[in-house]
Motif scaffolding. Sequence first.
Motif, short mmCIF file in Angstrom:
data_model
loop_
_atom_site.label_atom_id
_atom_site.label_comp_id
_atom_site.label_asym_id
_atom_site.label_seq_id
_atom_site.Cartn_x
_atom_site.Cartn_y
_atom_site.Cartn_z
N LEU A 178 5.81 47.60 -2.21
CA LEU A 178 5.41 46.29 -2.72
C LEU A 178 4.59 45.54 -1.68
O LEU A 178 5.09 45.20 -0.60
CB LEU A 178 6.66 45.48 -3.09
CG LEU A 178 6.44 44.11 -3.73
CD1 LEU A 178 5.76 44.28 -5.08
CD2 LEU A 178 7.77 43.38 -3.89
N ASP A 179 3.32 45.29 -1.98
CA ASP A 179 2.46 44.42 -1.18
C ASP A 179 2.66 43.01 -1.73
O ASP A 179 2.07 42.64 -2.76
CB ASP A 179 1.01 44.86 -1.28
CG ASP A 179 0.07 44.03 -0.41
OD1 ASP A 179 0.38 42.85 -0.16
OD2 ASP A 179 -0.98 44.56 0.00
N ARG A 238 0.59 41.19 -4.70
CA ARG A 238 1.26 41.06 -5.99
C ARG A 238 1.32 39.61 -6.45
O ARG A 238 1.08 39.31 -7.62
CB ARG A 238 2.68 41.65 -5.88
CG ARG A 238 3.42 41.76 -7.21
CD ARG A 238 2.73 42.75 -8.15
NE ARG A 238 2.77 44.09 -7.63
CZ ARG A 238 3.75 44.96 -7.86
NH1 ARG A 238 4.76 44.61 -8.62
NH2 ARG A 238 3.68 46.17 -7.36
N LEU A 239 1.59 38.70 -5.52
CA LEU A 239 1.63 37.28 -5.87
C LEU A 239 0.25 36.77 -6.28
O LEU A 239 0.12 35.98 -7.22
CB LEU A 239 2.16 36.47 -4.69
CG LEU A 239 3.65 36.65 -4.39
CD1 LEU A 239 4.00 35.96 -3.08
CD2 LEU A 239 4.51 36.09 -5.52
N ALA A 240 -0.78 37.25 -5.59
CA ALA A 240 -2.13 36.81 -5.91
C ALA A 240 -2.55 37.23 -7.31
O ALA A 240 -3.37 36.57 -7.96
CB ALA A 240 -3.12 37.38 -4.89
N GLY A 277 8.06 44.36 -11.37
CA GLY A 277 6.96 44.03 -12.27
C GLY A 277 7.50 43.27 -13.45
O GLY A 277 8.71 43.07 -13.59
N THR A 278 6.59 42.82 -14.33
CA THR A 278 7.02 42.15 -15.54
C THR A 278 6.04 42.44 -16.66
O THR A 278 4.92 42.91 -16.42
CB THR A 278 7.19 40.63 -15.32
OG1 THR A 278 7.87 40.07 -16.46
CG2 THR A 278 5.86 39.93 -15.14
N ASP A 280 4.85 31.59 -9.05
CA ASP A 280 5.93 30.79 -8.45
C ASP A 280 7.28 31.46 -8.68
O ASP A 280 8.10 31.56 -7.76
CB ASP A 280 5.94 29.38 -9.03
CG ASP A 280 4.81 28.53 -8.48
OD1 ASP A 280 4.21 28.92 -7.45
OD2 ASP A 280 4.54 27.48 -9.09
N ALA A 281 7.51 31.90 -9.90
CA ALA A 281 8.79 32.55 -10.21
C ALA A 281 8.95 33.84 -9.40
O ALA A 281 10.03 34.14 -8.89
CB ALA A 281 8.87 32.85 -11.70
N MET A 282 7.85 34.60 -9.25
CA MET A 282 7.94 35.85 -8.50
C MET A 282 8.21 35.58 -7.02
O MET A 282 8.99 36.30 -6.39
CB MET A 282 6.67 36.66 -8.66
CG MET A 282 6.71 38.01 -7.94
SD MET A 282 5.23 39.01 -8.19
CE MET A 282 5.51 39.60 -9.87
N ARG A 283 7.59 34.54 -6.47
CA ARG A 283 7.86 34.23 -5.06
C ARG A 283 9.32 33.87 -4.86
O ARG A 283 9.96 34.31 -3.90
CB ARG A 283 6.95 33.10 -4.57
CG ARG A 283 7.16 32.80 -3.08
CD ARG A 283 6.20 31.74 -2.57
NE ARG A 283 4.82 32.20 -2.53
CZ ARG A 283 4.31 32.97 -1.58
NH1 ARG A 283 5.09 33.40 -0.59
NH2 ARG A 283 3.05 33.33 -1.62
#
Length: 288
Positions: free
Chosen positions: A203-204, A208-210, A103-104, A217-220
Amino acid sequence: MSTLPVTSAGEPRTVLITGTSSGIGLAAAIAAAQAGWRTIATLRDTGRADALRKAAAEAGVALDIRQLDVVDPDSVAAAVDGVIADYGRLDAVVKNAGAGHVGTLELESVDDVREVMEVNFFGVVNVSKAALPHLRATGGRLVTVTSVGGVIGQPFNEAYCAAKFAVEGYMESLAPVAGAVGVRVSVVEPGAVATEFVNNIGLDVEARLAAAGPYADAMRHYIDRTVGSFLDGAQTPAGAAEAVMEALGAETPAFRIQTSPWAREFTGVKLADRDGSAVVGMTGTWVA
């Protein structure tokens, strides 16, 4: 020289290990029992002990499996008091229980951060506090499995790394104090280990990206890099458990023990980085 898993009177030494349902904790419990330690293998939910029991049967060793929830001081006290009542001594504790978290800051609540700290930091404190008087009586060992994330902060792991940093700082500060009363303190720092740890984060990725907004982008990039490191270069739990056995068995164990050459090289970047540019430059490539 090494510390034998028996006392001078020939009585087995007793070690309590937390978080033994899988991974490093399970492997350390089996390794300790194989080495001759009387091994108390604890886990929050004893209904998840099937893999532990199967591994013990395959290894031909006996484990004393007990319930211990590190975030519940009453559960911790009951487990430690039970060991003393049954065996009369506690010679070592390996604190392995913990939980991953991705997370962030903008994407999670402060309560989320507190929960991570509760498990990964205060759980360590709870177990250490309950065990220390008994370890002082036996001149024992207090071993904590932390992470290379306790040395180098990592993207999207602010809360997790903060908890592991806190553990390392706490134990590094405690080490000389405990040493003055005969207790050796060590931290064991794994890197990527092929365990259920990543799955246990729950982690889904797509969900989570959505929901990641400007951080998507950074998370991907981070997730792709991290999953790749676990798939391609992860250490086995048994390999990581060797470092735990070093902390238990060495006559004078180091305070900080990495579990692999990769972990030593990785943490070495931080320990030699006076201004922080090397670490931030390295981890910045993980998100871009």
